[in-house]
Motif scaffolding. Structure first.
Motif, short mmCIF file in Angstrom:
data_model
loop_
_atom_site.label_atom_id
_atom_site.label_comp_id
_atom_site.label_asym_id
_atom_site.label_seq_id
_atom_site.Cartn_x
_atom_site.Cartn_y
_atom_site.Cartn_z
N GLY A 140 -9.57 -0.80 2.99
CA GLY A 140 -8.44 -0.29 3.76
C GLY A 140 -7.94 1.03 3.21
O GLY A 140 -8.69 1.99 3.10
N THR A 141 -6.66 1.07 2.83
CA THR A 141 -6.06 2.28 2.28
C THR A 141 -6.81 2.72 1.02
O THR A 141 -7.18 1.89 0.19
CB THR A 141 -4.59 2.02 1.91
OG1 THR A 141 -3.92 1.39 3.00
CG2 THR A 141 -3.88 3.33 1.57
N VAL A 142 -7.03 4.03 0.89
CA VAL A 142 -7.62 4.59 -0.32
C VAL A 142 -6.80 5.80 -0.76
O VAL A 142 -6.18 6.48 0.07
CB VAL A 142 -9.10 4.99 -0.13
CG1 VAL A 142 -9.99 3.78 -0.15
CG2 VAL A 142 -9.31 5.78 1.16
N TYR A 143 -6.77 6.03 -2.07
CA TYR A 143 -5.96 7.11 -2.65
C TYR A 143 -6.79 7.94 -3.63
O TYR A 143 -7.61 7.40 -4.36
CB TYR A 143 -4.77 6.56 -3.45
CG TYR A 143 -4.04 5.39 -2.87
CD1 TYR A 143 -2.92 5.57 -2.04
CD2 TYR A 143 -4.44 4.08 -3.16
CE1 TYR A 143 -2.23 4.49 -1.53
CE2 TYR A 143 -3.76 2.99 -2.65
CZ TYR A 143 -2.66 3.20 -1.83
OH TYR A 143 -1.99 2.12 -1.33
N ASP A 170 0.83 -1.21 0.00
CA ASP A 170 0.00 0.00 0.00
C ASP A 170 0.87 1.26 0.00
O ASP A 170 0.47 2.29 -0.55
CB ASP A 170 -0.91 0.03 1.23
CG ASP A 170 -1.93 -1.11 1.26
OD1 ASP A 170 -1.56 -2.24 0.90
OD2 ASP A 170 -3.08 -0.86 1.63
N ALA A 171 2.05 1.16 0.63
CA ALA A 171 2.95 2.31 0.70
C ALA A 171 3.74 2.49 -0.58
O ALA A 171 4.19 3.61 -0.89
CB ALA A 171 3.90 2.13 1.88
N GLU A 172 3.91 1.40 -1.35
CA GLU A 172 4.65 1.51 -2.61
C GLU A 172 3.82 2.19 -3.69
O GLU A 172 4.37 2.82 -4.61
CB GLU A 172 5.09 0.13 -3.09
CG GLU A 172 6.06 0.17 -4.26
CD GLU A 172 6.55 -1.19 -4.68
OE1 GLU A 172 7.70 -1.28 -5.17
OE2 GLU A 172 5.79 -2.17 -4.53
N ILE A 173 2.51 2.08 -3.59
CA ILE A 173 1.62 2.68 -4.59
C ILE A 173 1.88 4.19 -4.75
O ILE A 173 2.02 4.67 -5.89
CB ILE A 173 0.14 2.42 -4.25
CG1 ILE A 173 -0.19 0.92 -4.36
CG2 ILE A 173 -0.78 3.23 -5.14
CD1 ILE A 173 -0.18 0.35 -5.75
N PRO A 174 1.98 4.98 -3.66
CA PRO A 174 2.28 6.42 -3.84
C PRO A 174 3.62 6.66 -4.53
O PRO A 174 3.76 7.65 -5.26
CB PRO A 174 2.29 6.95 -2.40
CG PRO A 174 1.45 6.00 -1.63
CD PRO A 174 1.69 4.66 -2.24
N GLY A 208 -7.31 0.51 11.43
CA GLY A 208 -7.16 1.49 10.36
C GLY A 208 -6.07 2.50 10.66
O GLY A 208 -5.28 2.86 9.77
N LEU A 209 -6.00 2.96 11.90
CA LEU A 209 -4.98 3.94 12.28
C LEU A 209 -3.59 3.31 12.20
O LEU A 209 -2.64 3.95 11.71
CB LEU A 209 -5.26 4.44 13.70
CG LEU A 209 -4.30 5.52 14.24
CD1 LEU A 209 -4.25 6.73 13.33
CD2 LEU A 209 -4.72 5.92 15.67
N ALA A 210 -3.47 2.07 12.66
CA ALA A 210 -2.18 1.38 12.60
C ALA A 210 -1.72 1.21 11.16
O ALA A 210 -0.53 1.40 10.83
CB ALA A 210 -2.28 0.03 13.30
N GLU A 211 -2.65 0.84 10.27
CA GLU A 211 -2.30 0.66 8.86
C GLU A 211 -1.89 1.99 8.23
O GLU A 211 -0.93 2.04 7.45
CB GLU A 211 -3.49 0.08 8.09
CG GLU A 211 -3.77 -1.38 8.41
CD GLU A 211 -4.93 -1.96 7.64
OE1 GLU A 211 -5.20 -3.16 7.78
OE2 GLU A 211 -5.58 -1.20 6.88
N VAL A 248 2.37 5.56 5.93
CA VAL A 248 3.16 6.79 6.00
C VAL A 248 4.64 6.47 6.21
O VAL A 248 5.52 7.02 5.54
CB VAL A 248 2.64 7.71 7.13
CG1 VAL A 248 3.63 8.84 7.39
CG2 VAL A 248 1.27 8.27 6.77
N LYS A 249 4.92 5.56 7.14
CA LYS A 249 6.30 5.17 7.45
C LYS A 249 7.03 4.69 6.20
O LYS A 249 8.15 5.12 5.90
CB LYS A 249 6.29 4.09 8.53
CG LYS A 249 7.65 3.46 8.81
CD LYS A 249 7.49 2.31 9.80
CE LYS A 249 8.82 1.55 9.98
NZ LYS A 249 8.67 0.42 10.93
N TYR A 250 6.38 3.79 5.47
CA TYR A 250 7.05 3.21 4.32
C TYR A 250 6.98 4.08 3.07
O TYR A 250 7.86 4.00 2.21
CB TYR A 250 6.52 1.81 4.05
CG TYR A 250 6.98 0.81 5.08
CD1 TYR A 250 8.31 0.41 5.13
CD2 TYR A 250 6.10 0.30 6.04
CE1 TYR A 250 8.75 -0.49 6.08
CE2 TYR A 250 6.54 -0.60 7.01
CZ TYR A 250 7.86 -0.99 7.03
OH TYR A 250 8.30 -1.87 7.98
N ALA A 251 5.97 4.92 2.96
CA ALA A 251 5.94 5.88 1.84
C ALA A 251 7.14 6.81 1.94
O ALA A 251 7.79 7.13 0.92
CB ALA A 251 4.64 6.68 1.86
#
Length: 436
Positions: A283-286, A140-144, A247-250, A255-258
């Motif tokens: 979950g994550t949405v963009y 999810d973090a690699e997508i950005p 959701g907050l943990a995800e 953010v950490k990995y982005a």
């Protein structure tokens, strides 16, 4: 014979040659970035069984699809690339390696009202990562990072990726006692930018949400500040709902990995109002906007889903992905002068024969092509002025002029059509100059 007036159906795009060249370059940027991140190409049929295509759809989707019968077969044209992907993964599960990363760039069809920037036939450029049973949140973090590389590769730097997590929103609604109405509230929140807070409040009232609770929801989704400040504000509601906490943990992990992937804080943020109206996101949405043109809306969107293929298999196949409305984005960039159509040409050089020895000209053409030069020969019997006019109109950078004198010397005349400089040289020398 009665002549038929030529016309293109409303909502279908046709480009002039120079525009089509730029569109191909635009698509190449998307494709090259997808490949760079390890995605495999996929091409699914435009036509599917209506039963298969509409397994997940209904309501508005069914109203928009192009559907018809051929004999006893009920057919429909694909309206996106995600549902065909779900069918494909379920069908080919035993042949695929997971996580399965695929990209697909292709036309989709929607029979909705055509309007500016909205088409009935248009290209989508999608990527998805599908897991078998589980899928790491790091994807999810690699997508950005992928979105960022695509837009910077297109020369667009004023963009913002807005991210949220559906579990966070649904958990917040659960805190207010609306867990059974979460999907309805999410769809209303997704309309916030389009219809405004007052109309959203009125719509929420239809679901039994009081003005007071509607105010709490709107205040939460309007949380402002830096990423850290927004996360700190979200912490105030922690440890009251397991769904919210998840959701907050995800979101913190993303953010950490982005940041680890090198996504600039100038180009991404958290926005608790991002909901994505489609009910399969979990979950994550963009959503991505060009900041200097907010009127364009989201030009790239997507998110995490737990089991999109559930209508085709009982296997747990979670995924995350994004979709770029390629036709719409190209149109937006085109209308704002992003592309230089006047300088576009599919070839590097035009051979202009001024001799009857066409065989020599073809030999030169073959030599140049073998050296990597994209070349065309003007075979029509016209005067030099007419041939040069053609060269200028197709914006070719070089003209290769061949007359009897050049043939006698086993050479050619190479003219730079931008500077006007002309030299006599061999085909090998010409290739080096053109390819430089």
């Amino acid at each position: 014979m009665e002549r038929v007036k030529p016309r293109t159906l409303t909502g279908f795009m046709e480009l002039l040659p120079n525009e089509q060249i730029e569109f191909e370059k635009f698509i190449a940027v998307l494709r090259d970035n997808y490949i760079k991140y390890g995605f495999y190409p996929l091409d699914t049929p435009v036509l599917e069984s209506a039963q298969v295509l509409l397994a997940k759809g209904g309501g508005e989707t069914e109203k928009q699809i192009y559907r018809f019968k051929k004999g006893d077969t009920d057919l429909a044209m694909r309206f996106d690339l995600t549902v065909p992907l779900a069918k494909y993964v379920a069908l080919n599960y035993n042949e695929l390696n997971f996580p399965f990363k695929r990209y697909q760039i292709g036309k989709v069809y929607r029979g909705e009202r055509a309007q500016k920037g909205r088409y009935r036939e248009f290209y989508q450029a999608d990527i998805d990562i599908i897991g078998d049973g589980e899928l790491s949140i790091i994807h999810d973090a690699e997508i950005p990072a992928i979105i960022s590389d695509i837009f910077t590769g297109l020369g667009i730097h004023d963009f913002k990726i807005r991210m949220n997590n559906r579990k966070l929103l649904s958990g917040f609604f659960e805190l207010l006692g609306f867990s059974d109405k979460a999907e309805d509230i999410l769809r209303s929140i997704d309309k916030l930018e389009k219809i405004g807070a007052d109309k959203v409040t009125a719509e929420l009232a239809e679901y039994g949400v009081s003005p007071e609770d509607a105010g709490k929801i709107l205040d939460f989704v309007a949380t402002e500040g830096s990423i850290e400040e927004k996360l700190a504000a979200a912490e105030k509601y922690a440890q009251k709902s397991a769904l919210y906490d998840k959701g907050l943990a995800e979101l913190k992990e993303v953010v950490k990995y982005a940041d680890a992937f090198g996504v600039s804080r100038e180009n991404y943020t958290l926005d608790f109002s991002i909901a994505r109206g489609l009910d399969y996101y979990t979950g994550t949405v963009y959503e991505t906007q060009i900041t200097s043109h907010p009127e364009f809306g989201s030009v790239c969107s997507g998110g995490r889903y737990d089991n999109l293929a559930g209508f085709y298999t009982d296997r747990d196949l979670p995924g995350v992905g994004i979709s770029i409305g390629a036709t719409r984005l190209f149109t937006v960039l085109k209308e704002n002068g992003f592309f230089d159509f006047e300088k576009t040409s599919p070839i590097d050089a035009l051979i202009i024969p001024m001799t009857e020895n066409i065989g020599y000209c073809i030999n030169i053409m073959n030599k140049l092509r073998n050296a990597g030069v994209k070349v065309q020969t003007y075979f029509e019997d016209k005067k030099l002025k007419k041939k040069m006019t053609y060269a200028n109109r197709i914006n070719v950078p070089y003209a290769v002029i061949i007359g009897d004198n050049e043939i006698a010397e086993n050479k050619l005349a190479l003219k730079n059509l931008e500077t006007g400089e002309q030299i006599i040289c061999t085909a090998e020398e010409a290739a080096k100059i053109i390819n430089a």
